[in-house]
Design a protein around this motif. Structure first.
Motif, PDB file in Angstrom:
ATOM      1  N   ALA A  58       7.934  -2.604  -4.598  1.00 12.54           N
ATOM      2  CA  ALA A  58       8.043  -2.681  -3.132  1.00 12.54           C
ATOM      3  C   ALA A  58       9.252  -3.518  -2.727  1.00 12.54           C
ATOM      4  N   MET A  59       9.465  -4.625  -3.449  1.00  9.88           N
ATOM      5  CA  MET A  59      10.598  -5.500  -3.141  1.00  9.88           C
ATOM      6  C   MET A  59      11.923  -4.780  -3.359  1.00  9.88           C
ATOM      7  N   LEU A  60      11.986  -3.996  -4.435  1.00 12.01           N
ATOM      8  CA  LEU A  60      13.226  -3.267  -4.712  1.00 12.01           C
ATOM      9  C   LEU A  60      13.434  -2.149  -3.689  1.00 12.01           C
ATOM     10  N   LEU A  61      12.343  -1.439  -3.376  1.00 11.05           N
ATOM     11  CA  LEU A  61      12.477  -0.328  -2.426  1.00 11.05           C
ATOM     12  C   LEU A  61      12.866  -0.818  -1.038  1.00 11.05           C
ATOM     13  N   LEU A  84       6.775   9.808 -23.500  1.00  9.37           N
ATOM     14  CA  LEU A  84       6.814   8.584 -22.698  1.00  9.37           C
ATOM     15  C   LEU A  84       8.164   8.447 -21.999  1.00  9.37           C
ATOM     16  N   LYS A  85       9.216   8.694 -22.758  1.00  4.68           N
ATOM     17  CA  LYS A  85      10.565   8.537 -22.228  1.00  4.68           C
ATOM     18  C   LYS A  85      10.802   9.514 -21.072  1.00  4.68           C
ATOM     19  N   TYR A  86      10.362  10.755 -21.300  1.00  2.00           N
ATOM     20  CA  TYR A  86      10.591  11.779 -20.288  1.00  2.00           C
ATOM     21  C   TYR A  86       9.878  11.410 -18.980  1.00  2.00           C
ATOM     22  N   ILE A  87       8.601  11.060 -19.098  1.00  2.00           N
ATOM     23  CA  ILE A  87       7.819  10.871 -17.869  1.00  2.00           C
ATOM     24  C   ILE A  87       8.294   9.636 -17.101  1.00  2.00           C
ATOM     25  N   LEU A  88       8.639   8.568 -17.839  1.00  2.00           N
ATOM     26  CA  LEU A  88       9.068   7.359 -17.124  1.00  2.00           C
ATOM     27  C   LEU A  88      10.431   7.554 -16.465  1.00  2.00           C
ATOM     28  N   GLU A  89      11.306   8.281 -17.128  1.00  2.00           N
ATOM     29  CA  GLU A  89      12.613   8.561 -16.522  1.00  2.00           C
ATOM     30  C   GLU A  89      12.446   9.372 -15.245  1.00  2.00           C
ATOM     31  N   ASP A  90      11.616  10.400 -15.364  1.00  2.00           N
ATOM     32  CA  ASP A  90      11.397  11.272 -14.200  1.00  2.00           C
ATOM     33  C   ASP A  90      10.752  10.485 -13.057  1.00  2.00           C
ATOM     34  N   PHE A  91       9.778   9.654 -13.425  1.00  2.00           N
ATOM     35  CA  PHE A  91       9.086   8.839 -12.419  1.00  2.00           C
ATOM     36  C   PHE A  91      10.061   7.881 -11.716  1.00  2.00           C
ATOM     37  N   LEU A  92      10.922   7.239 -12.489  1.00  2.00           N
ATOM     38  CA  LEU A  92      11.839   6.258 -11.886  1.00  2.00           C
ATOM     39  C   LEU A  92      12.893   6.944 -11.002  1.00  2.00           C
ATOM     40  N   HIS A  93      13.268   8.145 -11.361  1.00  2.00           N
ATOM     41  CA  HIS A  93      14.177   8.888 -10.470  1.00  2.00           C
ATOM     42  C   HIS A  93      13.465   9.264  -9.178  1.00  2.00           C
ATOM     43  N   TYR A  94      12.197   9.637  -9.306  1.00  2.00           N
ATOM     44  CA  TYR A  94      11.394   9.949  -8.113  1.00  2.00           C
ATOM     45  C   TYR A  94      11.289   8.716  -7.203  1.00  2.00           C
ATOM     46  N   MET A  95      11.110   7.537  -7.812  1.00  2.00           N
ATOM     47  CA  MET A  95      10.938   6.324  -7.004  1.00  2.00           C
ATOM     48  C   MET A  95      12.265   5.832  -6.416  1.00  2.00           C
ATOM     49  N   THR A 139       0.835  -1.203   0.000  1.00  2.00           N
ATOM     50  CA  THR A 139       0.000   0.000   0.000  1.00  2.00           C
ATOM     51  C   THR A 139       0.872   1.256   0.000  1.00  2.00           C
ATOM     52  N   GLN A 140       1.946   1.226   0.818  1.00  2.00           N
ATOM     53  CA  GLN A 140       2.852   2.388   0.842  1.00  2.00           C
ATOM     54  C   GLN A 140       3.416   2.666  -0.545  1.00  2.00           C
ATOM     55  N   THR A 141       3.853   1.585  -1.207  1.00  2.00           N
ATOM     56  CA  THR A 141       4.468   1.749  -2.527  1.00  2.00           C
ATOM     57  C   THR A 141       3.434   2.252  -3.537  1.00  2.00           C
ATOM     58  N   MET A 142       2.239   1.653  -3.454  1.00  2.00           N
ATOM     59  CA  MET A 142       1.142   2.065  -4.340  1.00  2.00           C
ATOM     60  C   MET A 142       0.859   3.562  -4.145  1.00  2.00           C
ATOM     61  N   ASN A 143       0.785   3.982  -2.888  1.00  3.65           N
ATOM     62  CA  ASN A 143       0.492   5.397  -2.603  1.00  3.65           C
ATOM     63  C   ASN A 143       1.569   6.318  -3.169  1.00  3.65           C
ATOM     64  N   LYS A 144       2.820   5.852  -3.055  1.00  2.00           N
ATOM     65  CA  LYS A 144       3.926   6.683  -3.540  1.00  2.00           C
ATOM     66  C   LYS A 144       3.826   6.851  -5.066  1.00  2.00           C
ATOM     67  N   ILE A 145       3.490   5.746  -5.727  1.00  2.00           N
ATOM     68  CA  ILE A 145       3.349   5.797  -7.190  1.00  2.00           C
ATOM     69  C   ILE A 145       2.195   6.730  -7.575  1.00  2.00           C
ATOM     70  N   ILE A 146       1.070   6.533  -6.873  1.00  2.00           N
ATOM     71  CA  ILE A 146      -0.119   7.343  -7.178  1.00  2.00           C
ATOM     72  C   ILE A 146       0.181   8.833  -6.974  1.00  2.00           C
ATOM     73  N   ASP A 147       0.888   9.152  -5.883  1.00  2.00           N
ATOM     74  CA  ASP A 147       1.210  10.559  -5.590  1.00  2.00           C
ATOM     75  C   ASP A 147       1.913  11.227  -6.767  1.00  2.00           C
ATOM     76  N   TYR A 148       2.849  10.485  -7.365  1.00  2.00           N
ATOM     77  CA  TYR A 148       3.617  11.076  -8.476  1.00  2.00           C
ATOM     78  C   TYR A 148       2.678  11.462  -9.612  1.00  2.00           C
ATOM     79  N   PHE A 149       1.828  10.517 -10.018  1.00  2.00           N
ATOM     80  CA  PHE A 149       1.016  10.773 -11.208  1.00  2.00           C
ATOM     81  C   PHE A 149      -0.131  11.749 -10.926  1.00  2.00           C
ATOM     82  N   VAL A 150      -0.649  11.700  -9.709  1.00  4.59           N
ATOM     83  CA  VAL A 150      -1.711  12.647  -9.375  1.00  4.59           C
ATOM     84  C   VAL A 150      -1.160  14.075  -9.417  1.00  4.59           C
ATOM     85  N   SER A 151       0.098  14.225  -9.002  1.00 11.44           N
ATOM     86  CA  SER A 151       0.690  15.571  -9.012  1.00 11.44           C
ATOM     87  C   SER A 151       0.833  16.085 -10.447  1.00 11.44           C
TER      88      SER A 151
END
Ligand code: DAH
Length: 329
Positions: free
Chosen positions: A305-308, A217-228, A100-112
């Motif tokens: 979650a496993m990686l984090l 696509l490239k920009y957003i996924l790169e930015d997202f993965l750096h955020y995570m 749930t924590q990981t899900m929330n973190k992912i959701i926060d990024y895209f909602v922003s």
């Protein structure tokens, strides 16, 4: 009478003594009553002595009352005191499950970034799960996802990509679309990296043709993965998904060994984290969209979650072992 006061060892006893001495039917009242019967010439003397006695008893009573009140307070404080040095096991405070924590973190990024959150049913039909996503019956791509089927052409969705179809077709949303869909998915799989139920987050962005390119696509996924994952390298690797063309898988540099090569990354220095691509024109055709372009991506929340949290066995996420969950707060 003095003894009754002196011998009182607590406030209860003293109160009983008070009633016995000073009460309406007590000792003093009875003594004063005698005034009626004794001869007149003795009355004065008798009354004087009795008043003196009353005063003495009163004094004695007040003194004793003060002492016993103090004792009682002392006892009370002694009994109620807390030994702050006493050992006490730490109280348990609940926390959100790591998924749930990981899900929330992912959701926060895209909602922003103003992505909407879309959810859909877990039981789907062949059309939403396969057909509309450019996976025709008997196509070998169906083998990629071992499916739980019900009798009446229904199934448990094997991925959240079904929500793309729900949103574009069933909900008749018109472009521009910018959405993510988090939720549970199901596959007939069970080993160290697979559980029959797990969670995905699907992403979809659609706009007029030419508006959305692979660069977006490239920009957003790169930015997202750096955020995570912080300061990692991101790599796009050509791949195949029936519902995207071109398709790619996205890797991050291994966070366990700093890309040096370890067991987790199979000595490659890279960890695969996402599937993505430009939405295949066949999918747009199935939902009746014309003159649009878009990108889509899908990721496994458990894997994130496993990686984090650096957990090696996926199954441990679902065993409810408090010792493990506590470490992942
Ligand atoms: N649905 C894919 C799966 O479950 C993940 C995925 C890959 C979703 C590529 C996408 C995508 O939207 O473009 O393995």
């Amino acid at each position: 009478m003095e003894n009754r006061i002196n011998d009182s060892s607590n406030l209860d006893e003293l109160e009983k003594a008070r009633v016995a001495i000073f009460g309406k039917k007590g000792y003093l009242a009875q003594e004063f009553a005698k005034l009626k019967t004794i001869p007149n010439e003795q009355k004065r003397e008798f009354a004087k002595n009795l008043n003196l006695k009353k005063e003495k008893l009163n004094q004695l009573y007040e003194q004793k009352l003060a002492i016993l009140t103090k004792d009682a307070l002392h006892d009370k404080m002694k009994n109620e005191s807390i030994d702050v040095t006493l050992f006490h096991p730490k109280s348990q405070i609940g926390a959100l499950h790591p998924i749930t924590q990981t899900m929330n973190k992912i959701i926060d990024y895209f909602v922003s970034l103003n992505f909407s959150i879309q959810e859909a049913t877990l039981v789907e039909d062949d059309f939403h799960n396969f057909e509309a996503l450019n996976i025709p019956a008997y196509h070998p791509a169906r083998d990629m996802q071992d499916t739980f089927f019900f009798n009446d052409n229904k199934l448990l969705r094997t991925h959240t990509s079904t929500v793309q179809i729900q949103v574009m077709k069933d909900r008749a949303s018109k472009p521009p679309i910018r959405m993510i869909s988090p939720g549970a998915v199901f596959r007939k799989d069970f080993d160290i990296t697979h559980t029959p139920m797990f969670h995905q987050v699907e992403g979809l962005m659609v706009d007029k043709v030419g508006e959305i390119s692979f660069a977006n696509l490239k920009y957003i996924l790169e930015d997202f993965l750096h955020y995570m994952f912080g300061d990692v390298k991101v790599r796009f690797r050509p791949s195949f998904f029936p519902f995207t063309e071109p398709s790619c898988e996205v890797d991050i540099s291994c966070i366990f060994c700093n890309s040096k090569g370890c067991r987790v990354c199979s000595q490659s220095g890279w960890l695969e984290v996402l599937g993505s691509g430009m939405v295949d024109p066949n999918v747009f055709e199935k939902v009746g969209y014309k003159d649009v372009s878009g990108y889509a991506f899908g990721l496994g929340v458990e894997r994130f979650a496993m990686l984090l949290h650096k957990v090696p066995d996926l199954r441990s996420m679902f065993e409810g072992d408090l010792r493990l969950l506590e470490q992942m707060q």
